[in-house]
Design a protein around this motif. Sequence first.
Motif, PDB file in Angstrom:
ATOM      1  N   PRO A 237      36.354 -12.677 -25.572  1.00 51.67           N
ATOM      2  CA  PRO A 237      35.455 -12.742 -24.838  1.00 51.67           C
ATOM      3  C   PRO A 237      35.358 -11.571 -24.269  1.00 51.67           C
ATOM      4  O   PRO A 237      36.594 -11.405 -24.168  1.00 51.67           O
ATOM      5  N   PRO A 238      34.409 -10.819 -23.908  1.00 54.25           N
ATOM      6  CA  PRO A 238      34.285  -9.517 -22.965  1.00 54.25           C
ATOM      7  C   PRO A 238      35.177  -9.195 -22.561  1.00 54.25           C
ATOM      8  O   PRO A 238      35.237 -10.166 -21.383  1.00 54.25           O
ATOM      9  N   LEU A 239      35.377  -8.675 -21.908  1.00 53.29           N
ATOM     10  CA  LEU A 239      36.714  -7.744 -20.107  1.00 53.29           C
ATOM     11  C   LEU A 239      35.805  -8.247 -19.441  1.00 53.29           C
ATOM     12  O   LEU A 239      35.851  -9.207 -18.520  1.00 53.29           O
ATOM     13  N   LEU A 240      34.931  -7.431 -19.473  1.00 54.92           N
ATOM     14  CA  LEU A 240      33.685  -7.559 -18.166  1.00 54.92           C
ATOM     15  C   LEU A 240      32.236  -8.155 -18.634  1.00 54.92           C
ATOM     16  O   LEU A 240      31.337  -7.730 -19.671  1.00 54.92           O
ATOM     17  N   GLN A 241      31.153  -9.017 -17.870  1.00 56.19           N
ATOM     18  CA  GLN A 241      30.313  -9.827 -17.538  1.00 56.19           C
ATOM     19  C   GLN A 241      29.279  -8.235 -16.536  1.00 56.19           C
ATOM     20  O   GLN A 241      27.970  -8.295 -17.087  1.00 56.19           O
ATOM     21  N   HIS A 242      29.617  -8.303 -15.715  1.00 52.81           N
ATOM     22  CA  HIS A 242      29.120  -7.225 -14.452  1.00 52.81           C
ATOM     23  C   HIS A 242      29.228  -6.361 -15.701  1.00 52.81           C
ATOM     24  O   HIS A 242      30.539  -5.884 -15.480  1.00 52.81           O
ATOM     25  N   THR A 243      28.272  -4.901 -14.709  1.00 53.09           N
ATOM     26  CA  THR A 243      28.509  -3.589 -14.293  1.00 53.09           C
ATOM     27  C   THR A 243      30.023  -3.235 -13.657  1.00 53.09           C
ATOM     28  O   THR A 243      29.528  -3.975 -12.339  1.00 53.09           O
ATOM     29  N   VAL A 244      30.544  -2.586 -13.587  1.00 56.22           N
ATOM     30  CA  VAL A 244      31.801  -2.636 -11.765  1.00 56.22           C
ATOM     31  C   VAL A 244      31.425  -1.363 -11.774  1.00 56.22           C
ATOM     32  O   VAL A 244      32.096   0.038 -12.338  1.00 56.22           O
ATOM     33  N   ARG A 245      31.586  -1.035 -10.255  1.00 54.60           N
ATOM     34  CA  ARG A 245      31.234   0.611 -10.407  1.00 54.60           C
ATOM     35  C   ARG A 245      32.140   0.237  -8.935  1.00 54.60           C
ATOM     36  O   ARG A 245      32.435  -1.135  -8.657  1.00 54.60           O
ATOM     37  N   GLY A 246      33.708   0.900  -8.838  1.00 63.16           N
ATOM     38  CA  GLY A 246      34.410   0.975  -8.463  1.00 63.16           C
ATOM     39  C   GLY A 246      35.032   2.331  -7.069  1.00 63.16           C
ATOM     40  O   GLY A 246      34.577   3.525  -7.276  1.00 63.16           O
ATOM     41  N   ILE A 247      35.842   2.071  -5.922  1.00 59.36           N
ATOM     42  CA  ILE A 247      35.867   3.220  -5.308  1.00 59.36           C
ATOM     43  C   ILE A 247      37.452   3.104  -4.788  1.00 59.36           C
ATOM     44  O   ILE A 247      37.695   2.520  -4.917  1.00 59.36           O
ATOM     45  N   VAL A 248      37.963   4.220  -5.564  1.00 57.43           N
ATOM     46  CA  VAL A 248      38.981   4.280  -5.798  1.00 57.43           C
ATOM     47  C   VAL A 248      40.041   5.116  -4.879  1.00 57.43           C
ATOM     48  O   VAL A 248      39.864   6.595  -5.325  1.00 57.43           O
ATOM     49  N   HIS A 249      40.892   5.132  -3.709  1.00 57.15           N
ATOM     50  CA  HIS A 249      41.213   6.887  -2.834  1.00 57.15           C
ATOM     51  C   HIS A 249      39.605   7.539  -2.976  1.00 57.15           C
ATOM     52  O   HIS A 249      39.796   8.407  -2.620  1.00 57.15           O
ATOM     53  N   ARG A 250      38.548   6.447  -2.642  1.00 57.03           N
ATOM     54  CA  ARG A 250      37.020   7.815  -1.994  1.00 57.03           C
ATOM     55  C   ARG A 250      36.649   8.688  -3.536  1.00 57.03           C
ATOM     56  O   ARG A 250      35.745   8.690  -3.668  1.00 57.03           O
ATOM     57  N   ASP A 251      37.773   7.572  -5.272  1.00 59.55           N
ATOM     58  CA  ASP A 251      37.096   8.712  -5.829  1.00 59.55           C
ATOM     59  C   ASP A 251      35.978   7.638  -6.301  1.00 59.55           C
ATOM     60  O   ASP A 251      36.310   6.334  -6.987  1.00 59.55           O
TER      61      ASP A 251
END
Length: 394
Positions: A237-251
């Motif tokens: 199965p696909p790893l993700l279904q949604h587009t995932v945008r992240g904030i990691v230590h403000r990056d």
Amino acid sequence: MPSLHVAIIGAGIIGLSTAFELLSRGCEVTVIDPDPGQGASRAAAGMLAPAAETTWGQGILHELLGASNQRYPQFVERIEQATGLRPDYLRNATLVVASEPADRDALHELVQLQTNLGFSAEVLLPSAARRLEPALASNIAGAVRCAGDHQIDPRSVVRILAGHLDAHLDAHLVREPAVELLQRAGATRAVRTGSGRIIEADQVVLAAGLGTVAGAPRLPLRPVYGDIFRLQGPSGPPLLQHTVRGIVHRDPVYLVPRADGSLVLGASSREDGNEAVNIGQMHRLLDNARRLVPGIVDCSLNEVIARARPGTPDDRPLVGRLDDGLVLSTGYSRHGVLLTPFGSALAADLVQGLPPNAEHARAVDPARFTDPARFTDPRRAGGHAAPTRMEMHR
């Protein structure tokens, strides 16, 4: 009555979509580019994310992004009807994920702005986000779901529209560099190519991104480089279904799933003048993505690429008429794919002398950098960079 002949310099997603728009209106077009689709469009992830892209201090740009996003379903349908081919367009929503409490606080600060602008932004608990995307790390701090944010594969759009040009009786794709604009009676009327060929036109559209052409204005553009990974997800199965945008230590970091199970990983933004992929940025992107979606360590590498996007001092594009024969359409920065329906329609209106939306046209008018006092945006929520003067060199 003979149709209007338009020469378009630049065969990225903006130039090709402008050609498509003009062809649909009965014009004849010639598109000039030595390597169609190999510039910024080649690297773009294709996130159609006006809500997730929202930041403070952008003024009317929010409205332009939202208006262009609303046009996308019809834009895709028109391409499919004209060509029989459908771009890879997924209406899969976006999850914006915070890695730790400080990132969550920064994310939640934007939610009120997003909702005030009319964008969909639903705050989720970490457990709710993981129910939507089980591949998310167990220790994420929070998330926001942006239901109206979608995605498209720009490479599919470029491939389809370039093929449409090759097949259309009223279109030509000239695979040469444009080296000079030629004027007659004070108006641009022709383009000289690298082989010395002169292409006469009733109108010329300059959509060459950061490319320079003799006789064109000196524009307030700067190269903003981005490093992009293309990964192949693990089998199953696909790893993700949604587009995932992240904030990691403000990056910022993003993972965009494609229909074939591959993923686009990116979000670096640098102005160091280095056209090659930056190893430090690669390491940071991979590490940040792993913190949010640990399963990417099981992916394989398809491609790593870097390209420059044409940035402007206020992040709004430059779309407007420069003389009686020349229309400019460039400077889209990281919003080029999202603004494609807007930019292509506006450029076509200008070519044909049709009245555009006055406020939108004013917001992207290149003249705002020659007489900035006339172009103050009263809705701007924050400061902006000092304007750069645009000079004409003919």
